[in-house]
Design a protein around this motif. Sequence first.
Motif, PDB file in Angstrom:
ATOM      1  N   LYS A   1      -5.904   3.586   8.486  1.00  0.00           N
ATOM      2  CA  LYS A   1      -6.855   2.662   7.871  1.00  0.00           C
ATOM      3  C   LYS A   1      -8.042   2.389   8.809  1.00  0.00           C
ATOM      4  O   LYS A   1      -9.195   2.291   8.357  1.00  0.00           O
TER       5      LYS A   1
ATOM      6  N   TRP B   1       0.053   3.885   9.706  1.00  0.00           N
ATOM      7  CA  TRP B   1      -0.748   3.414   8.560  1.00  0.00           C
ATOM      8  C   TRP B   1      -1.963   2.642   9.045  1.00  0.00           C
ATOM      9  O   TRP B   1      -3.080   2.847   8.536  1.00  0.00           O
TER      10      TRP B   1
ATOM     11  N   ASP C   1       0.815  -1.210   0.000  1.00  0.00           N
ATOM     12  CA  ASP C   1       0.000   0.000   0.000  1.00  0.00           C
ATOM     13  C   ASP C   1       0.849   1.261   0.000  1.00  0.00           C
ATOM     14  O   ASP C   1       0.476   2.272  -0.592  1.00  0.00           O
TER      15      ASP C   1
END
Length: 212
Positions: free
Chosen positions: A139, A135, A115
């Motif tokens: 998310k 991260w 990603d």
Amino acid sequence: MPIVQKKFKKNNSLILLSLLVLLGGCATPPPQNKSNICEIFGENRAWYKATANASEKWGMPIAVPISFMYQESGFKHNAKPPMRYFLGFIPYGRGSSAYGYSQAKTPTWDDYVKDTGRFFASRSNFADAVDFIGWYIDKTHQVNKVAKDDAYRLYLNYHEGWGGYRRGTYRNKSWLQNTARRVDDRARMYQQQLQGCEKDLKRGWLSRLLFG
């Protein structure tokens, strides 16, 4: 194979082995006082810079990923789940593929790498691990609408996964809820502590050298 080539190959192997030993010996040890974020960053100022960068990038308070790391690995770069034993003495593997500062499992880490495009990131590198937590928090905010300063619910997502959190798998796990509360309490404590030392942590090495 000529003698010169054999010696060259042997010397290269010795150099590579020496580098691996040297790198292994340079791993940053866990901080002496894990309950004080000022002392954690005081020992490892590069950790503060890496966490501040991740905080700015992913929009989370600095204290949250540090509280996660305290809980997950105790700041050990090579932390792993304990080995499981059959009949009390026959090892048959670990509970999961979790590894490193963030205890990221291999499939989730692979998703992070794909990603973000950070193909050389390592779970045993602090800066990479704290970026991974950032991260995951980002998310979690996108998928389950959890606020990025809500360490309690963020940790439940971190432990159970996004789908597990939505299904409420944590509701029958009182031990996990208690752990998530401790993570939240520690994040709040860390954030309060940070107010008293962050100005100093932001100072560069030259400023510290000249003015103490």
